[in-house]
Design an enzyme around this catalytic site. Structure first.
Site, PDB file in Angstrom:
ATOM      1  N   SER A 142      19.691 -39.186  -1.546  1.00 28.30           N
ATOM      2  CA  SER A 142      20.437 -40.094  -2.410  1.00 28.30           C
ATOM      3  C   SER A 142      21.915 -39.762  -2.309  1.00 28.30           C
ATOM      4  CB  SER A 142      19.968 -39.928  -3.854  1.00 28.30           C
ATOM      5  OG  SER A 142      20.843 -40.554  -4.777  1.00 28.30           O
ATOM      6  N   TYR A 155      17.821 -35.166 -11.442  1.00 23.64           N
ATOM      7  CA  TYR A 155      17.657 -35.898 -10.181  1.00 23.64           C
ATOM      8  C   TYR A 155      18.687 -35.422  -9.157  1.00 23.64           C
ATOM      9  CZ  TYR A 155      17.270 -39.885  -6.976  1.00 23.64           C
ATOM     10  OH  TYR A 155      17.090 -40.673  -5.864  1.00 23.64           O
TER      11      TYR A 155
END
Length: 284
Positions: A142, A155
């Site tokens: 990501s 995350y």
């Protein structure tokens, strides 16, 4: 026909990528949990889709956080496919909220999926991948694995860990004929947003006063600024591009998307320079 293993194929990016690669003529082994229960409809959808395409789709049970599930899956792979060309570690788990508001068990859950699950499955797959002359591992990271977004601390941390793991793997595995790289998507509509963890320690939120609802408002504000919904096919197309590149010529990191990716490409270029500088220092 190249054979691809794809984790997290029951929804979102995984489901879309399985269909895209099948349409391009690949043999996709799509994995997910609960294929005969909760995800039986997704299994049927993929199998029906493959009937109209040039490629093939098989759907196999796999829970990457369960060692027994991984072992059973590997045994099936050895009997089903003589050659695995690519493993795509796509399964992921999101978590939106203040770090303090999540329990330790929830933090471990995020890492179990985004880091330890990838580590476990990849290590189990390496003997299979080594049998192929040139194979590929793609880890879906990501933009949040390179620069941090507020309220996505768990995350972000799990993807940072995945980035370090992957870059080290690349140095360790390439001489064995195994290429490995990362895809770093920006903001895309995904089931990751709908299936993420919700903070368990809600009483902590009162300590943040007027900011306690900031995580949700931040996300709504970020997506409201999108002029148009980004096409998640861009990620599947990047995956195909990496698969088709020749061995040894794949970049360790590929950024996809224009939303929430500002500065990531520049950071990646600088990282290549500094990483080479560090390695060269051992030879001087």
């Amino acid at each position: 026909m190249k054979t691809i293993i794809l984790t997290g194929a029951s929804s979102g990016l995984g489901l879309n990528t399985a269909k895209y690669l099948c349409s391009k003529g690949y043999h996709v082994i799509a994995t997910m949990r609960d294929i005969d229960a909760r995800n039986s409809d997704m299994k049927d959808e993929l199998l029906q889709y493959a009937l109209t395409q040039n490629g093939q789709i098989e759907v196999l049970e796999l829970d990457i956080t369960c060692e027994q599930s991984t072992t059973t899956f590997i045994k099936k792979i050895v009997t089903k496919a003589s050659n695995i060309d690519c493993l795509i570690n796509n399964a992921g788990l999101g978590a939106l909220g203040f770090i303090e508001s999540f329990s330790l068990a929830q933090a471990k859950q995020v890492f179990d999926v985004n880091f330890f699950g990838v580590l476990s499955l990849t290590n189990a797959m390496l003997p299979v991948l080594r049998k192929n002359n040139e194979s590929l591992i793609i880890n879906i990271s990501s933009a949040g694995g390179r620069l941090c977004f507020p309220f996505l601390g768990l995350y972000n941390a799990s993807k940072y860990a995945l980035e370090g793991l992957t870059e080290t793997w690349k140095m360790e595995l390439q001489h064995m004929g195994i290429d490995i790289c990362l895809i770093e998507p920006g903001a895309y509509p995904s089931e990751l947003h709908n299936n993420r963890l919700i903070p368990r320690k809600t009483e902590i939120l009162n300590e943040y006063g007027e900011l306690k609802n900031a995580p949700r408002f931040y996300e709504i504000e970020a997506f409201s600024k999108m002029d148009e919904v980004p096409d998640s096919n861009e990620i599947a197309m990047k995956i195909e591009e990496l698969i088709e590149l020749t061995f040894g010529n794949r970049p360790v990191r590929s950024v996809v998307g224009s939303i929430a990716t500002d500065g990531i490409r520049e950071l990646n270029k600088e990282t290549i320079i500094r990483q080479e500088q560090l390695l060269n220092s051992f030879n001087s």
